[in-house]
Design an enzyme around this catalytic site. Structure first.
Site, mmCIF file in Angstrom:
data_model
loop_
_atom_site.group_PDB
_atom_site.id
_atom_site.type_symbol
_atom_site.label_atom_id
_atom_site.label_comp_id
_atom_site.label_asym_id
_atom_site.label_seq_id
_atom_site.Cartn_x
_atom_site.Cartn_y
_atom_site.Cartn_z
ATOM 1 N N CYS A 31 0.818 -1.224 0.000
ATOM 2 C CA CYS A 31 0.000 0.000 0.000
ATOM 3 C C CYS A 31 0.846 1.266 0.000
ATOM 4 C CB CYS A 31 -0.938 0.003 1.203
ATOM 5 S SG CYS A 31 -2.042 -1.408 1.228
ATOM 6 N N HIS B 25 -2.966 7.033 4.256
ATOM 7 C CA HIS B 25 -3.392 5.792 3.597
ATOM 8 C C HIS B 25 -4.772 5.406 4.140
ATOM 9 C CE1 HIS B 25 -3.556 1.948 1.866
ATOM 10 N NE2 HIS B 25 -3.298 1.270 2.961
ATOM 11 N N ASN C 59 -9.975 0.053 1.216
ATOM 12 C CA ASN C 59 -8.530 0.179 1.046
ATOM 13 C C ASN C 59 -8.162 -0.299 -0.357
ATOM 14 O OD1 ASN C 59 -5.766 -0.084 1.081
ATOM 15 N ND2 ASN C 59 -5.660 -1.196 3.031
#
Ligand code: COA
Length: 328
Positions: free
Chosen positions: A112, A252, A282
């Protein structure tokens, strides 16, 4: 000279998978998912859409908005954990789709944190005389490696892509500082165990569901809650700023509780924080560029704003980039 983001783009699949849909698939509830993660729905790319398709969609838009031609790109980086295939790189496939015949191309694996890693690489590449434009794409079809029998993971992720073209500009705008890091001792906490050279694909690996994402959620949660404010502090300090100078915080988009912990530690209010995980979940390396794209469209980010990007992910990796928003 500073590396400036001169064009953004995004690519999101149409299909929405809501928490109510998931209630019919696994033993979960809308209430649990919203309270524990903040996510309400996510986008899912159905077959035959590939990672390169979403990446290309985002890239084409970013190149167009940058006002350059694809032939002017010197480098294409695709940050992804869900490439079309092991090799060739998804970046090469995107290079061909764009007709970016003068660009080198490679994939970047940092989970990520991939887009933030990519920005740092682009920034450093652009310091070289023979590099003028770099395209950084975060693109994922995580749904294809999710185990929809595992409620611990399948509710958290979604698909999407975001892209940024970076070019050279004056000191007025652009990347001011960046910090990257990794803690490989945490590698086992977030992985897809099979399919590589450690555990090649076999009937057994498929039967044991080892080609799906595996995650130790609690470990990642602890790590992320600590690292987000730590990296923010480091990247700000490096450029001579403090938390209170930040105009826009782009964390994030993994879990609203992780984001709130960071906001509280850093004393950054909601109106300065970009949150879109309620809509997309996500999307791994795509989270930050998609959030930037939307914020720019909505007029939430303006030229001159001090923008702080922070991510963490599989590896474990982490990184932050501080930039003065805008282009010459
Ligand atoms: N629906 C309902 N219950 C669920 C569930 C779901 N989707 N997922 C897990 N649970 C259950 C667990 O089985 C557990 O039940 P038990 O107590 O009977 O064993 C209970 O909820 C609590 O589990 P716990 O792991 O303590 O929940 P949590 O509040 O810590 O939240 C995560 C779990 C995964 C949401 C959280 O740890 C997290 O977000 N971690 C970070 C993950 C991440 O960011 N990953 C990507 C990194 S880039």
């Amino acid at each position: 000279m500073r590396a400036q983001i001169i064009g953004l783009g995004y690519g999101l699949p149409e299909r929405r998978l809501t928490n109510q849909d998931l209630e019919k698939m696994v033993d979960t509830s809308d209430k649990w998912i919203v309270e524990r993660s903040g996510i309400r729905e996510r986008r899912i790319a159905d077959q035959p859409i590939k990672c390169s398709d979403l990446a290309y969609q985002a890239a084409e838009m970013a190149v167009q908005r940058a006002g350059i031609s694809a032939q002017q790109l010197d480098l294409i980086i695709v940050a992804t954990s869900t490439p079309d295939m092991f090799f060739p790189s998804t970046a090469c496939i995107v290079q061909d789709l764009l007709g970016a015949t003068n660009a080198a191309a490679f994939d970047l694996s940092a989970g990520c944190t991939g887009f933030v890693y990519g920005l740092d690489v682009a920034h450093k590449y652009l310091l070289a005389d023979d590099c003028h434009y770099v395209l950084v794409i975060g693109a994922e079809i995580i749904s294809r490696i999710l185990d929809y029998e595992d409620r611990n993971t399948c509710v958290l992720f979604g698909d999407g892509a975001g892209a940024a073209v970076l070019g050279k500009g004056s000191d007025a705008y652009g990347i001011l500082s960046s910090v990257l890091g990794a803690d490989g001792s945490g590698a086992a906490h977030l992985s897809m165990p099979a399919g590589g050279t450690a555990m090649p694909a076999s009937l057994e690996t498929v039967q044991n569901r080892l080609h799906f994402l595996r995650m130790n959620g609690n470990e990642i949660f602890r790590f992320a809650s600590r690292i987000t404010s730590e990296i923010s502090s480091q990247v700000l300090q490096k450029a001579g700023y403090t938390y209170s100078d930040v105009d826009i915080f782009v964390p994030h988009q993994a879990n609203i509780r992780i984001i709130r912990t960071a906001m509280k530690r850093m004393n950054i209010p909601a109106e300065k924080t970009l949150i879109n995980l309620d809509k997309y979940g996500n999307t791994s390396a795509a989270c930050i560029p998609v959030a930037l794209f939307e914020a720019e469209q909505e007029g939430r980010i303006k030229a001159g704003d001090l923008v702080l990007l922070v991510a963490f992910g599989a590896g474990l990796t982490y990184g932050g980039v501080l930039l003065r928003w805008g282009r010459d």
